[in-house]
Design an enzyme around this catalytic site. Structure first.
Site, PDB file in Angstrom:
ATOM      1  N   LYS A  13       0.819  -1.224   0.000  1.00 23.05           N
ATOM      2  CA  LYS A  13       0.000   0.000   0.000  1.00 23.05           C
ATOM      3  C   LYS A  13       0.849   1.268   0.000  1.00 23.05           C
ATOM      4  O   LYS A  13       0.612   2.171  -0.791  1.00 23.05           O
ATOM      5  CB  LYS A  13      -0.822   0.049   1.289  1.00 23.05           C
ATOM      6  CG  LYS A  13      -2.222  -0.400   1.157  1.00 23.05           C
ATOM      7  CD  LYS A  13      -3.035  -0.174   2.417  1.00 23.05           C
ATOM      8  CE  LYS A  13      -2.319  -0.177   3.671  1.00 23.05           C
ATOM      9  NZ  LYS A  13      -2.063  -0.811   4.726  1.00 23.05           N
ATOM     10  N   ARG A 127      11.157  -6.755   6.275  1.00 25.64           N
ATOM     11  CA  ARG A 127      10.954  -5.342   5.903  1.00 25.64           C
ATOM     12  C   ARG A 127      11.767  -4.384   6.779  1.00 25.64           C
ATOM     13  O   ARG A 127      11.805  -4.515   7.991  1.00 25.64           O
ATOM     14  CB  ARG A 127       9.456  -5.034   6.045  1.00 25.64           C
ATOM     15  CG  ARG A 127       9.090  -3.609   5.763  1.00 25.64           C
ATOM     16  CD  ARG A 127       7.622  -3.491   5.458  1.00 25.64           C
ATOM     17  NE  ARG A 127       6.799  -3.310   6.651  1.00 25.64           N
ATOM     18  CZ  ARG A 127       5.535  -2.886   6.614  1.00 25.64           C
ATOM     19  NH1 ARG A 127       4.954  -2.636   5.456  1.00 25.64           N
ATOM     20  NH2 ARG A 127       4.840  -2.757   7.719  1.00 25.64           N
TER      21      ARG A 127
HETATM   22  P1  ADP Z   1       0.268  -1.511   9.095  1.00 29.01           P
HETATM   23  O1  ADP Z   1      -0.809  -1.243   8.122  1.00 29.01           O
HETATM   24  O2  ADP Z   1       1.418  -2.236   8.482  1.00 29.01           O
HETATM   25  O3  ADP Z   1      -0.235  -2.077  10.380  1.00 29.01           O
HETATM   26  P2  ADP Z   1       0.560   1.312   9.627  1.00 29.01           P
HETATM   27  O4  ADP Z   1       1.812   2.082   9.676  1.00 29.01           O
HETATM   28  O5  ADP Z   1      -0.455   1.679   8.612  1.00 29.01           O
HETATM   29  O6  ADP Z   1       0.991  -0.177   9.483  1.00 29.01           O
HETATM   30  O7  ADP Z   1      -0.152   1.343  11.056  1.00 29.01           O
HETATM   31  C1  ADP Z   1       0.572   1.048  12.239  1.00 29.01           C
HETATM   32  C2  ADP Z   1      -0.408   0.979  13.414  1.00 29.01           C
HETATM   33  O8  ADP Z   1      -1.068   2.240  13.570  1.00 29.01           O
HETATM   34  C3  ADP Z   1      -1.532  -0.033  13.283  1.00 29.01           C
HETATM   35  O9  ADP Z   1      -1.153  -1.338  13.652  1.00 29.01           O
HETATM   36  C4  ADP Z   1      -2.567   0.564  14.245  1.00 29.01           C
HETATM   37  O10 ADP Z   1      -2.205   0.313  15.591  1.00 29.01           O
HETATM   38  C5  ADP Z   1      -2.404   2.059  14.005  1.00 29.01           C
HETATM   39  N1  ADP Z   1      -3.337   2.517  12.940  1.00 29.01           N
HETATM   40  C6  ADP Z   1      -3.003   2.983  11.699  1.00 29.01           C
HETATM   41  N2  ADP Z   1      -4.103   3.324  11.007  1.00 29.01           N
HETATM   42  C7  ADP Z   1      -5.170   3.065  11.808  1.00 29.01           C
HETATM   43  C8  ADP Z   1      -6.579   3.169  11.657  1.00 29.01           C
HETATM   44  N3  ADP Z   1      -7.143   3.615  10.530  1.00 29.01           N
HETATM   45  N4  ADP Z   1      -7.363   2.809  12.715  1.00 29.01           N
HETATM   46  C9  ADP Z   1      -6.826   2.369  13.853  1.00 29.01           C
HETATM   47  N5  ADP Z   1      -5.509   2.217  14.058  1.00 29.01           N
HETATM   48  C10 ADP Z   1      -4.672   2.557  13.058  1.00 29.01           C
END
Ligand code: ADP
Length: 235
Positions: A13, A127
């Site tokens: 993504k 990663r």
């Molecule tokens: P990944 O998709 O690989 O888990 P991200 O960097 O997108 O990594 O997100 C890291 C963490 O941030 C998630 O595991 C969650 O705890 C929090 N997070 C991110 N986006 C959201 C969301 N839309 N709702 C709730 N928690 C979120």
């Protein structure tokens, strides 16, 4: 153009979001990056969110929705955005629709990057990410030129704490049980595009751009037909 990218952890993504922003001239907004930035700045919100992130759990909607909508209201995002990691629940998707409506905007497409779970685990365990700008590398498939250093900006590479151990499985479980329900949400709005994310990065991007074009032509065509039928009803 406002796009939601849906994909499990490791589906690519973030990489596709970056490429799409360049191809379409719009901004990239990643909810995970917002949280990491807030933690680095030691804001209260960032510190609260961190505990959930370390456990691999979703940060509660009341924190997440407010934070993303506040950022979306920034004029820098007015001409379009690729949302990466948000929404992840139906409640977040509904809040996003309502928030955008208040700004007289809407989501145009939701694109799903489909990648099998065993491939996701391989990708996540190798990663590495750069500190400065979250550029992504992989031990086997995309190593940096100099070990531990980002090719693009020279910053240090690190492995995310939630990319190892139980947190990975928990994040994938949440994706395949909860976030996956967004596919129906956007399908019902005729906005869903499904793409095979298990291909070369360039091919995934080409497929996404093709699908966007096709979708736009189709929606123009249906607007045209709707226009014609309204004219004939009036006439
Ligand atoms: P990944 O998709 O690989 O888990 P991200 O960097 O997108 O990594 O997100 C890291 C963490 O941030 C998630 O595991 C969650 O705890 C929090 N997070 C991110 N986006 C959201 C969301 N839309 N709702 C709730 N928690 C979120």
């Amino acid at each position: 153009m406002n796009i939601v990218l849906i994909g499990a952890q490791g589906s690519g993504k973030g990489t596709q979001a970056e490429l799409l922003t360049r191809a379409l001239g719009i901004r990239h907004l990643a909810s995970g990056d917002l949280f990491r930035q807030a933690f680095d700045e030691r804001t209260q919100l960032g510190i609260r969110a961190r505990a959930y992130m370390d456990r691999g759990e979703l940060v509660p909607d009341e924190i997440t929705v407010a934070m993303v909508l506040q950022r979306l209201a920034d004029p820098a995002y007015a001409s379009g955005v690729v949302l990466d990691g948000f929404p992840r629940t139906i409640a977040q998707a509904q809040a996003l629709d309502r928030g955008l409506q208040r700004m007289k905007r809407r989501i145009d497409f939701a694109a799903y990057l489909d990648v099998p779970r065993d491939e996701l685990l391989t990708r996540l365990s190798g990663r590495y990410i750069c500190r400065a700008a979250q550029h992504v590398y992989h031990q086997q498939t995309r190593p940096p030129r100099v070990s531990g250093i980002c090719d693009v900006d020279g910053s240090e590479l690190y492995q995310r704490s939630d990319d190892a151990g139980e947190a990975v499985q928990k994040r994938l479980d949440i994706f395949f049980h909860e976030t996956i329900r967004l596919l129906d949400y956007y399908k019902n709005q005729s906005k869903l595009i499904e793409t095979n994310g298990n291909q070369h990065v360039e091919q995934v991007l080409a497929d996404l751009l093709d699908e966007f074009r096709l979708h736009m032509v189709n929606s123009k065509r249906s607007q045209y037909w709707r226009g014609l039928s309204m004219q004939s009803n009036c006439g």
